[in-house]
Design a protein around this motif. Sequence first.
Motif, PDB file in Angstrom:
ATOM      1  N   ASP A 173       0.921  -1.402  -0.061  1.00 20.12           N
ATOM      2  CA  ASP A 173       0.100   0.072  -0.084  1.00 20.12           C
ATOM      3  C   ASP A 173       0.835   1.380   0.084  1.00 20.12           C
ATOM      4  O   ASP A 173       2.015   1.248   0.586  1.00 20.12           O
ATOM      5  N   GLY A 174       0.420   2.190  -0.964  1.00 19.02           N
ATOM      6  CA  GLY A 174       1.562   3.544  -0.869  1.00 19.02           C
ATOM      7  C   GLY A 174       2.413   3.182  -1.913  1.00 19.02           C
ATOM      8  O   GLY A 174       3.191   4.252  -1.957  1.00 19.02           O
ATOM      9  N   PHE A 175       2.434   2.166  -2.833  1.00 16.93           N
ATOM     10  CA  PHE A 175       3.758   2.232  -3.730  1.00 16.93           C
ATOM     11  C   PHE A 175       3.045   2.768  -5.056  1.00 16.93           C
ATOM     12  O   PHE A 175       2.018   2.099  -5.649  1.00 16.93           O
ATOM     13  N   THR A 176       3.629   3.377  -5.728  1.00 22.87           N
ATOM     14  CA  THR A 176       3.442   3.742  -6.985  1.00 22.87           C
ATOM     15  C   THR A 176       3.829   2.597  -8.071  1.00 22.87           C
ATOM     16  O   THR A 176       4.510   1.631  -7.757  1.00 22.87           O
ATOM     17  N   ALA A 177       3.184   2.742  -9.439  1.00 22.60           N
ATOM     18  CA  ALA A 177       3.797   1.587 -10.372  1.00 22.60           C
ATOM     19  C   ALA A 177       5.024   1.426 -10.542  1.00 22.60           C
ATOM     20  O   ALA A 177       5.705   0.514 -10.337  1.00 22.60           O
ATOM     21  N   ALA A 178       5.865   2.731 -10.465  1.00 23.16           N
ATOM     22  CA  ALA A 178       7.503   2.641 -10.505  1.00 23.16           C
ATOM     23  C   ALA A 178       8.004   2.026  -9.355  1.00 23.16           C
ATOM     24  O   ALA A 178       9.133   1.804  -9.336  1.00 23.16           O
ATOM     25  N   GLU A 179       7.342   1.993  -8.213  1.00 18.62           N
ATOM     26  CA  GLU A 179       7.849   1.722  -7.009  1.00 18.62           C
ATOM     27  C   GLU A 179       7.674   0.251  -6.536  1.00 18.62           C
ATOM     28  O   GLU A 179       8.112  -0.383  -5.646  1.00 18.62           O
ATOM     29  N   GLN A 180       6.973  -0.639  -7.497  1.00 17.41           N
ATOM     30  CA  GLN A 180       6.588  -1.966  -7.145  1.00 17.41           C
ATOM     31  C   GLN A 180       7.702  -2.767  -6.937  1.00 17.41           C
ATOM     32  O   GLN A 180       7.639  -3.736  -6.158  1.00 17.41           O
ATOM     33  N   PRO A 181       8.891  -2.633  -7.837  1.00 13.90           N
ATOM     34  CA  PRO A 181      10.128  -3.501  -7.616  1.00 13.90           C
ATOM     35  C   PRO A 181      10.488  -3.284  -6.033  1.00 13.90           C
ATOM     36  O   PRO A 181      11.171  -3.902  -5.272  1.00 13.90           O
ATOM     37  N   VAL A 182      10.393  -1.739  -5.244  1.00 13.33           N
ATOM     38  CA  VAL A 182      10.668  -1.817  -4.055  1.00 13.33           C
ATOM     39  C   VAL A 182       9.948  -2.747  -2.947  1.00 13.33           C
ATOM     40  O   VAL A 182      10.345  -3.297  -2.050  1.00 13.33           O
ATOM     41  N   PHE A 183       8.404  -2.792  -3.328  1.00 13.16           N
ATOM     42  CA  PHE A 183       7.628  -3.719  -2.639  1.00 13.16           C
ATOM     43  C   PHE A 183       7.933  -4.884  -2.887  1.00 13.16           C
ATOM     44  O   PHE A 183       8.118  -5.695  -1.821  1.00 13.16           O
ATOM     45  N   HIS A 184       8.203  -5.592  -3.890  1.00  6.92           N
ATOM     46  CA  HIS A 184       8.770  -6.777  -4.167  1.00  6.92           C
ATOM     47  C   HIS A 184      10.057  -7.331  -3.339  1.00  6.92           C
ATOM     48  O   HIS A 184      10.032  -8.164  -2.772  1.00  6.92           O
ATOM     49  N   GLN A 185      11.019  -6.369  -3.326  1.00  2.34           N
ATOM     50  CA  GLN A 185      12.131  -6.318  -2.556  1.00  2.34           C
ATOM     51  C   GLN A 185      11.790  -6.619  -0.978  1.00  2.34           C
ATOM     52  O   GLN A 185      12.134  -7.673  -0.363  1.00  2.34           O
ATOM     53  N   ALA A 186      10.978  -5.906  -0.371  1.00  2.00           N
ATOM     54  CA  ALA A 186      10.533  -5.933   0.876  1.00  2.00           C
ATOM     55  C   ALA A 186       9.722  -7.262   0.963  1.00  2.00           C
ATOM     56  O   ALA A 186      10.135  -7.902   2.275  1.00  2.00           O
ATOM     57  N   ALA A 187       9.185  -7.606   0.070  1.00  2.00           N
ATOM     58  CA  ALA A 187       8.282  -9.065   0.448  1.00  2.00           C
ATOM     59  C   ALA A 187       9.200 -10.106   0.598  1.00  2.00           C
ATOM     60  O   ALA A 187       9.210 -10.964   0.915  1.00  2.00           O
ATOM     61  N   TYR A 188      10.185 -10.111  -0.452  1.00  2.00           N
ATOM     62  CA  TYR A 188      11.015 -11.226  -0.342  1.00  2.00           C
ATOM     63  C   TYR A 188      11.955 -11.333   1.003  1.00  2.00           C
ATOM     64  O   TYR A 188      12.309 -12.316   1.290  1.00  2.00           O
ATOM     65  N   GLU A 189      12.262  -9.912   1.322  1.00  2.00           N
ATOM     66  CA  GLU A 189      13.025  -9.891   2.663  1.00  2.00           C
ATOM     67  C   GLU A 189      12.212 -10.558   3.787  1.00  2.00           C
ATOM     68  O   GLU A 189      12.778 -10.952   4.673  1.00  2.00           O
ATOM     69  N   LEU A 190      10.755 -10.206   3.710  1.00  2.00           N
ATOM     70  CA  LEU A 190      10.179 -10.818   4.786  1.00  2.00           C
ATOM     71  C   LEU A 190       9.895 -12.331   4.595  1.00  2.00           C
ATOM     72  O   LEU A 190      10.048 -12.947   5.556  1.00  2.00           O
ATOM     73  N   LEU A 191       9.996 -12.809   3.405  1.00  2.00           N
ATOM     74  CA  LEU A 191      10.209 -14.319   3.343  1.00  2.00           C
ATOM     75  C   LEU A 191      11.514 -14.811   3.740  1.00  2.00           C
ATOM     76  O   LEU A 191      11.398 -15.916   4.532  1.00  2.00           O
ATOM     77  N   MET A 192      12.660 -14.207   3.625  1.00  2.00           N
ATOM     78  CA  MET A 192      13.797 -14.589   4.133  1.00  2.00           C
ATOM     79  C   MET A 192      13.704 -14.635   5.847  1.00  2.00           C
ATOM     80  O   MET A 192      14.378 -15.363   6.403  1.00  2.00           O
TER      81      MET A 192
END
Length: 501
Positions: A173-192
């Motif tokens: 939430d609060g991620f623009t279309a250009a910022e989706q890779p930042v969200f993906h990185q955060a999700a991956y780090e949460l998985l780790m």
Amino acid sequence: MKMKPPLPRWPSLPLACWGLAMLLALSACGGGSSGPATTTTTPEVPRVDPPVVTPVVLPPVIGTLAWPLALDATHPAQMKLLATDPEGGAITWSVVCGTRLKCKLDGDTLSLEVDTAAPTGQSGVQITATNPKGLRDLVERNVIIWSRAMSGRLGSLAGAPDRAGLHLLILGDGFTAAEQPVFHQAAYELLMKFNSQPEIAAHMDAWNIHVGNVDAAVSGIPRAGVLNTVAPPLGSVLGCQNTSRLLCPNSELVLQVASQLLPHYTMVLVIGNTTDYAGAGGVVSTVSLAPSARDIAVHELGHSFAGLADEYVDEYINYAYVEGAYPNITTFSAREQVPWRVWIDPQTPVPTSLPPPETPDAVGLFYGGYYRAAGYFRPTLDSFMRNLGRNFGAVNGEAWARNVYAQGGAWSASAPDTKTPLLRTAQPAEGWLFKATPLMGRKIAETRWYVGDTELTDQRGATQLPLFSAIPVVVRVDLVDLTGRVRLNQGVVASLSWSIQ
């Protein structure tokens, strides 16, 4: 009076020769001795060559590269490689890519493409710039690899949408279309982070973890009470309920989006686009981008997924309590009444003041929990439900494991339907074939087959049982956890039964 003979006189020498005469005891300057003349040799002064100045040779320097944070199977990336050489020479490039990536160099252009046969994860890329003198500069980066393409707005970090098991959907939430890779990185780090917790990692094979893109018009999460701010798509705000570190979404909006993207989700978690340390639990758990806030996600899922209660003391909180509602809190102080007594060593006193120094996570009955210092007891001296970043503890770990099995992690397939009785008059000529396939491997869980109350011990681990029955009987299969992290009910975590009538 007898006169003393006169003292001998030194030869008359020029003044400049006295020093040399004294040093060499010679008459080198003329006059004096009547002996033969002596020739002296002046010592040769060693020659000192001027110092050799070696010119400084500097290696090339690789410039800032537009690294992709994440790649999926349908979106290859191209990078223009840049480097400067102080010597002005031409740069030669080389690249080494991890197994999940296919790399191709064309001059100074690097193409990165996902290997669709590789599992989701991180892959390293190593780029080297070499100048004509053999000097080098090297940079290394990691890229998140999505072996499965995003289907619309949905992608999978682990597992797949159509796979059996539990489904955790992570929304940004609060991620623009250009910022989706930042969200993906955060999700991956949460998985780790989940994988780094032994109690969670033991049963990670049962999980499917997905991300859902929700594009925001404006970047960031607003603070509650601030005027003239644009609400993000999922309605998240910081500082809700007059608590600065709470991050609250609009749960109704979140669940609507979750149902559209993945109707069979098990849990939903929202990552808010803010670096403030914040998060929350409830129907929808939340976490911010702050690195230490990942511990909040584990704690909040401890509530919403594993059904655990808080173990810390906060006298301002006053929630009603029902005995037996939480696996990690009790008001009972007698050993035989403690819900987690199977984990308490017989030598451990109950109640317990301190664990043995060599086993700080030993299970006992420790004073304090459910926001009160007295009247309630918890299983360990400390845990992630008491202080963020601490260990799970055996009792909390079992609660997590049992919920993995209960919420979809037990079976990948079973037959016949357990809800409908089987009639002997409809029995096939070769008999019934009962099937029960565990979702996780045999190292994690194993089947036990029963006909009536008798276990067929030679069928342990079997995924099917053929049976012809001439009499009414109940066929049951139990699933027993083998990880050592489940003790209640002798390790039985799931059961299926069929009634033959």
